[in-house]
Scaffold this active site. Structure first.
Site, mmCIF file in Angstrom:
data_model
loop_
_atom_site.group_PDB
_atom_site.id
_atom_site.type_symbol
_atom_site.label_atom_id
_atom_site.label_comp_id
_atom_site.label_asym_id
_atom_site.label_seq_id
_atom_site.Cartn_x
_atom_site.Cartn_y
_atom_site.Cartn_z
ATOM 1 N N ASP A 68 0.910 -1.119 0.133
ATOM 2 C CA ASP A 68 -0.042 -0.135 -0.174
ATOM 3 C C ASP A 68 0.938 1.240 -0.043
ATOM 4 O O ASP A 68 1.543 1.614 1.071
ATOM 5 C CB ASP A 68 -1.152 0.073 1.241
ATOM 6 N N TYR A 77 3.507 9.753 -0.074
ATOM 7 C CA TYR A 77 4.224 9.172 0.839
ATOM 8 C C TYR A 77 5.706 9.475 0.504
ATOM 9 O O TYR A 77 6.442 9.473 1.319
ATOM 10 C CB TYR A 77 4.078 7.859 1.039
ATOM 11 N N LYS A 129 -2.339 5.960 -4.625
ATOM 12 C CA LYS A 129 -3.505 7.060 -4.429
ATOM 13 C C LYS A 129 -3.366 8.349 -4.964
ATOM 14 O O LYS A 129 -2.132 8.983 -5.068
ATOM 15 C CB LYS A 129 -3.781 7.148 -2.778
ATOM 16 N N HIS A 145 -7.401 9.555 -2.159
ATOM 17 C CA HIS A 145 -6.780 9.408 -0.808
ATOM 18 C C HIS A 145 -7.833 9.921 0.379
ATOM 19 O O HIS A 145 -8.027 9.696 1.136
ATOM 20 C CB HIS A 145 -5.347 10.194 -0.628
HETATM 21 N N1 LIG Z 1 -5.416 6.562 3.545
HETATM 22 C C1 LIG Z 1 -5.007 6.870 4.592
HETATM 23 O O1 LIG Z 1 -5.245 8.135 4.874
HETATM 24 C C2 LIG Z 1 -4.052 6.343 5.446
HETATM 25 C C3 LIG Z 1 -3.222 5.084 5.165
HETATM 26 N N2 LIG Z 1 -2.211 4.899 5.817
HETATM 27 C C4 LIG Z 1 -1.726 3.121 5.534
HETATM 28 O O2 LIG Z 1 -1.725 2.251 6.683
HETATM 29 C C5 LIG Z 1 -0.669 1.969 6.783
HETATM 30 C C6 LIG Z 1 -0.322 1.709 8.288
HETATM 31 O O3 LIG Z 1 -0.807 2.685 8.984
HETATM 32 P P1 LIG Z 1 0.539 3.511 10.024
HETATM 33 O O4 LIG Z 1 -0.231 4.684 10.392
HETATM 34 O O5 LIG Z 1 1.625 3.609 9.286
HETATM 35 O O6 LIG Z 1 0.624 2.600 11.422
HETATM 36 P P2 LIG Z 1 0.378 1.238 11.958
HETATM 37 O O7 LIG Z 1 -1.018 1.427 12.734
HETATM 38 O O8 LIG Z 1 0.681 0.091 11.276
HETATM 39 O O9 LIG Z 1 1.748 1.248 13.063
HETATM 40 C C7 LIG Z 1 3.036 1.575 12.872
HETATM 41 C C8 LIG Z 1 3.740 1.311 14.200
HETATM 42 O O10 LIG Z 1 3.744 0.011 14.774
HETATM 43 C C9 LIG Z 1 4.748 -0.361 15.076
HETATM 44 N N3 LIG Z 1 5.058 -1.914 15.133
HETATM 45 C C10 LIG Z 1 4.621 -2.735 13.754
HETATM 46 N N4 LIG Z 1 4.756 -3.924 14.111
HETATM 47 C C11 LIG Z 1 4.962 -4.146 15.468
HETATM 48 C C12 LIG Z 1 5.152 -4.997 16.409
HETATM 49 N N5 LIG Z 1 5.016 -6.349 15.881
HETATM 50 N N6 LIG Z 1 5.568 -4.820 17.897
HETATM 51 C C13 LIG Z 1 5.562 -3.579 17.989
HETATM 52 N N7 LIG Z 1 5.178 -2.502 17.369
HETATM 53 C C14 LIG Z 1 5.029 -2.673 15.920
HETATM 54 C C15 LIG Z 1 5.877 0.355 14.245
HETATM 55 O O11 LIG Z 1 7.038 0.307 14.727
HETATM 56 P P3 LIG Z 1 8.495 -0.309 13.928
HETATM 57 O O12 LIG Z 1 8.624 0.200 12.599
HETATM 58 O O13 LIG Z 1 9.412 0.187 14.904
HETATM 59 O O14 LIG Z 1 8.092 -1.738 13.838
HETATM 60 C C16 LIG Z 1 5.341 1.564 13.854
HETATM 61 O O15 LIG Z 1 5.722 2.405 14.903
HETATM 62 C C17 LIG Z 1 0.564 3.060 6.470
HETATM 63 O O16 LIG Z 1 1.720 2.853 6.307
HETATM 64 C C18 LIG Z 1 -0.265 3.559 5.148
HETATM 65 O O17 LIG Z 1 0.155 2.677 4.112
HETATM 66 C C19 LIG Z 1 -2.123 5.186 7.433
HETATM 67 C C20 LIG Z 1 -2.787 6.202 7.643
HETATM 68 C C21 LIG Z 1 -3.653 7.129 6.650
HETATM 69 O O1 LIG Z 2 -3.168 10.997 4.686
HETATM 70 C C1 LIG Z 2 -2.367 10.266 5.598
HETATM 71 N N1 LIG Z 2 -2.001 10.885 6.687
HETATM 72 C C2 LIG Z 2 -1.179 9.873 7.274
HETATM 73 C C3 LIG Z 2 -0.656 9.653 8.644
HETATM 74 C C4 LIG Z 2 0.189 8.630 8.929
HETATM 75 C C5 LIG Z 2 0.388 7.492 8.226
HETATM 76 C C6 LIG Z 2 -0.079 7.738 6.770
HETATM 77 C C7 LIG Z 2 -1.123 8.890 6.642
HETATM 78 C C8 LIG Z 2 -1.799 9.101 5.336
HETATM 79 O O2 LIG Z 2 -1.949 8.365 4.238
#
Ligand SMILES: NC(=O)C1=CN([C@@H]2O[C@H](COP(=O)(O)OP(=O)(O)OC[C@H]3O[C@@H](n4cnc5c(N)ncnc54)[C@H](OP(=O)(O)O)[C@@H]3O)[C@@H](O)[C@H]2O)C=CC1
Ligand SMILES: O=C1Nc2ccccc2C1=O
Length: 311
Positions: free
Chosen positions: A50, A55, A84, A115
């Site tokens: 994704d 990004y 997106k 998005h």
């Molecule tokens: N469409 C939108 O508007 C959005 C889309 N997204 C998408 O969703 C994805 C995931 O969401 P995101 O907000 O990034 O965060 P997540 O909810 O996936 O959490 C990420 C965090 O979890 C930690 N983590 C992962 N695995 C473990 C584990 N096994 N034990 C402990 N900690 C862990 C990571 O640390 P570490 O790296 O140290 O493992 C990081 O700090 C994004 O990367 C993006 O692709 C996200 C937000 C908005």
């Molecule tokens: O729009 C976004 N805001 C965010 C914040 C944290 C991780 C992903 C996103 C997005 O994709």
């Protein structure tokens, strides 16, 4: 079969792996993303990535994917790739798609999402991505958010560059308008979702209209606070798995896609185990957010979309 290879059907007949690799990456961590993606695909068996124009990681992903395809380690058709369109490019989604495809070094993406249902007042290259006035307020454009989706529909119908289209951060009100005013039902609505934010009404609405829900921030984003919930830890002990496995299975057991992110190659290599969560386990997990909902991604531009629990 590993949960990373399980798929569910989308409403246009294509199929999507139920776990996708989140790729949001802070600048200082970008050097490690190559290793993470290689570990995800080669060691863990991820088949779904994704990403997004916003990004700023698509050139890195493009390099790694090209490498993996050239090495014969994996074939293009075996990897599901989502990108997106950002609200700053709302007038010209074609430009956004072409830039993403060029950076990703691909001819097509498997899924292309709007998005946010918003329009920002940026230049024709989408700069700045988040325009703000002197008081820091986001400068929205006067466009209709649905115009972007309508243009995406046109591109979906008339080119081979996208296999499916969908949306992200759409509320019930946004989806209602979309369903009345366009003739392509989005295959996906990507929203924040986890036990602290179950959004039952929106999920039910999506299910009714055959829109698969993708859960972003399934661990609560930075710092992964949802992994710390006592019930999540208890269930991890009960099944002898990691809390992260419980949170991924919370979605996949309910017919949804989960998009966890980790920039830790050791964690990534472990993938996610399938867990036989019972109906009672799931009911208890849902009760957490039904009683005390909490949203973690509260972008200031999102508050008037109509998604619940923004304040
Ligand atoms: N469409 C939108 O508007 C959005 C889309 N997204 C998408 O969703 C994805 C995931 O969401 P995101 O907000 O990034 O965060 P997540 O909810 O996936 O959490 C990420 C965090 O979890 C930690 N983590 C992962 N695995 C473990 C584990 N096994 N034990 C402990 N900690 C862990 C990571 O640390 P570490 O790296 O140290 O493992 C990081 O700090 C994004 O990367 C993006 O692709 C996200 C937000 C908005
Ligand atoms: O729009 C976004 N805001 C965010 C914040 C944290 C991780 C992903 C996103 C997005 O994709």
């Amino acid at each position: 079969m590993s949960i990373l290879q399980e798929k569910i059907q989308l409403n246009n007949g294509t199929a999507i792996p139920v776990v996708g690799l989140g790729t949001v990456t802070p600048d200082d961590k970008k050097p490690i993303l190559r290793e993470v993606v290689r570990a995800a695909i080669l060691d863990a068996g991820y088949r779904h990535i994704d990403t997004a124009w916003y990004y700023g990681v698509e050139p890195i992903l493009g390099e790694v994917l090209e490498e993996l395809f050239n090495e014969g380690k994996v074939k293009r058709e075996d990897i599901f790739i989502t990108t997106k369109v950002w609200p700053a490019l709302w007038r010209n989604p074609q430009k956004s798609l072409d830039k993403s495809l060029k950076d990703l070094r691909l001819d097509y993406v498997d899924l292309w999402l709007q998005h946010w249902p918003l329009t920002f007042k940026s230049d024709e290259n989408g700069q700045p991505p988040v325009p703000r006035d002197s008081s820091g307020k986001v400068i929205e454009d006067d466009g209709d958010f649905l115009d972007t989706y309508k243009k995406m529909v046109d591109i979906y119908k008339h080119s081979n560059k996208v296999k499916a289209i969908g949306v992200s951060n759409y509320s019930i009100g946004n989806l209602d308008r979309l369903l009345k005013e366009t003739d392509v039902v989005p295959v996906i609505n990507q929203i924040e979702l986890h036990p602290q934010l179950p959004l039952n009404d929106l999920v039910e609405f999506c299910n009714k209209h055959k829109i698969v829900v993708e859960a972003y921030s399934p661990f609560g984003s930075n710092g992964a606070p949802v992994l710390e919930l006592p019930l999540v830890k208890q269930l991890a002990e009960k099944y002898n798995v990691r809390p992260a496995d419980i949170l991924v299975n919370y979605h996949t057991a309910s017919g949804r896609v989960a998009l966890p992110r980790s920039l830790n190659p050791d964690r990534i290599k472990q993938g996610y185990k399938k867990v036989p969560l019972t109906k009672e386990d799931l009911t208890k997990l849902y009760e957490i957010g039904e009683k005390e909902p909490k949203r973690y991604i509260k972008e200031d531009w999102g508050h008037h979309i109509g998604l619940p629990f923004w304040d």
